[in-house]
Design an enzyme around this catalytic site. Structure first.
Site, PDB file in Angstrom:
ATOM      1  N   LYS A 155       0.852  -1.189   0.000  1.00  0.00           N
ATOM      2  CA  LYS A 155       0.000   0.000   0.000  1.00  0.00           C
ATOM      3  C   LYS A 155       0.885   1.235   0.000  1.00  0.00           C
ATOM      4  CE  LYS A 155      -3.277   2.644   2.837  1.00  0.00           C
ATOM      5  NZ  LYS A 155      -4.076   2.702   4.073  1.00  0.00           N
ATOM      6  N   GLU A 212      -9.357  11.132  12.933  1.00  0.00           N
ATOM      7  CA  GLU A 212      -8.520   9.973  13.271  1.00  0.00           C
ATOM      8  C   GLU A 212      -7.608  10.232  14.467  1.00  0.00           C
ATOM      9  OE1 GLU A 212      -5.729   6.632  11.039  1.00  0.00           O
ATOM     10  OE2 GLU A 212      -6.497   8.355   9.931  1.00  0.00           O
TER      11      GLU A 212
END
Length: 377
Positions: free
Chosen positions: A124, A173
């Site tokens: 990723k 977050e």
């Protein structure tokens, strides 16, 4: 922790040059003045910050994506109840916009990342882009902050930077919090745009939760956070599957990881140093993802996807991931947004995701900017 007060409007005393603000559902921290600056690398920061703090003091501010701290020990600080959101700032000046990279170049970068993913050396990589806005009138940071407040479990923030700019944003977050022996990290990865139509919004949420591609992207982050926290925790509760959480603009896959520290001397900055950067903002493996970011991103991230938060002399504190944010100068803002690229990512869809992520700051500004302009290739 600073004393809890009942200040009617903490933002009335906000000074963009010397104040740090971190607001969440737990309350609103606002600092005043600067007794000392704490800078340098994140890996040595916990010891240096602890050494400079008096018994009733704290350190607060921002840490860049590259792990360089720009923190301050304030002369005073106030902790107030959570603040409600205000109306958009609606700056009346005309706006000029400049995306960097261009939408076409961003799509090309995603395609190149997919080639690297196909080699097996990379699982990723997160690719970011920026949007520069210029107005013919100055930006009032305090007024820009008001509409960013009061968004559930998220974190609104403002922190002065050495360049004279201000990092402003509203992040959903939490990288890590520590209160006593209790540790919480709440990584997000995997996103879908909200819809104003209730039925379509539910459909998009269900599709995200069922998406193999997004679940795989999320798993990379959860595994990395778990691996980083395990040496410090006697116990970790890691959800087996993610759940849905949302902001005004996006659905996210979310996992709330809760732990108990082995050692009460482990500070929240020690945990932050062990965690940053997670695959949610960098990729995995970390070294390979960093190389691709340097190769494929034509922008300097600065403090975007770094950290913003605070730590007190006991080692307690909270650090949010600096996303959904902008660096604000006198009449210029640089907005940032990124997307996680994994096998199966669609370049056009990743471009559209970054456009949606810009909307948090654009809505706070009240800026009427056609989203199609931000995707036109």
């Amino acid at each position: 922790m600073p004393q809890l007060t009942t200040a009617a409007d903490p933002l009335a005393d906000y000074d963009r040059a010397t104040s740090v603000l971190v607001a969440s559902s737990r309350g609103t921290l606002l600092t005043h003045g600067i007794r000392a600056a704490v800078d340098g690398r994140l890996d040595t920061l916990p010891a240096r910050a602890a050494a400079i703090l008096g018994a009733d003091e704290l350190v607060a501010g921002a840490i860049s994506f590259d792990g360089v701290a720009d923190l301050l020990v304030p002369k005073s600080a106030i902790w107030s109840p959570a603040l409600p959101a205000g109306a958009p700032a609606f700056l009346r000046g005309g706006w000029s916009t400049r995306p960097l990279p261009s939408p076409a170049d961003y799509i090309q970068a995603v395609r190149q990342a997919l080639v690297e993913l196909g080699t097996g050396r990379l699982d990723k990589v997160v690719l970011a882009r920026s949007l520069e806005l210029r107005s013919n009138e100055p930006v009032n940071v305090a007024e820009l902050l008001r509409p960013l407040l009061g968004h559930g479990h998220g974190y609104a923030f403002a922190a002065p930077l050495p360049s004279g700019t201000t990092l402003v944003g509203s992040s959903p977050e939490l990288l890590v919090s520590r209160h006593g022996l209790s540790v919480v990290s709440n990584p997000l990865a995997g996103s879908a745009a909200r819809s104003p139509d209730a039925a379509e919004d539910r459909r998009r949420a269900a599709a995200l939760l069922a998406s193999a591609k997004d679940r795989r992207e999320h798993r990379f982050v959860v595994e990395a956070v778990t691996e980083a926290l395990q040496p410090y925790c006697a116990h970790l509760d890691v959800p087996r599957v993610p759940e849905l959480t949302s902001t005004d603009t996006l659905w996210h896959l979310s996992s709330r990881i809760v732990g108990t520290l082995r050692d009460a001397d482990t500070s929240v900055l020690t945990l932050a140093a062990a965690l940053h950067p997670t695959p949610a903002v960098c990729g995995t493996p970390t070294a390979e993802a960093r190389q691709q970011i340097q190769r494929l991103e034509p922008i300097d991230r600065g403090h975007y996807s770094g950290l913003v938060g605070w730590m007190d002399a006991r080692g307690d504190g909270e650090w949010a991931v600096a996303i959904r944010c902008a660096e604000v100068a006198e009449n210029t803002l640089r907005l940032f947004a990124g997307a996680g690229i994994v096998a199966g990512s669609d370049p056009a869809a990743e471009l559209a995701e970054t456009t949606v992520k810009f909307q948090t700051m654009l809505r706070a500004l009240g800026a009427d900017i056609d989203a199609r302009h931000l995707e036109r290739t």
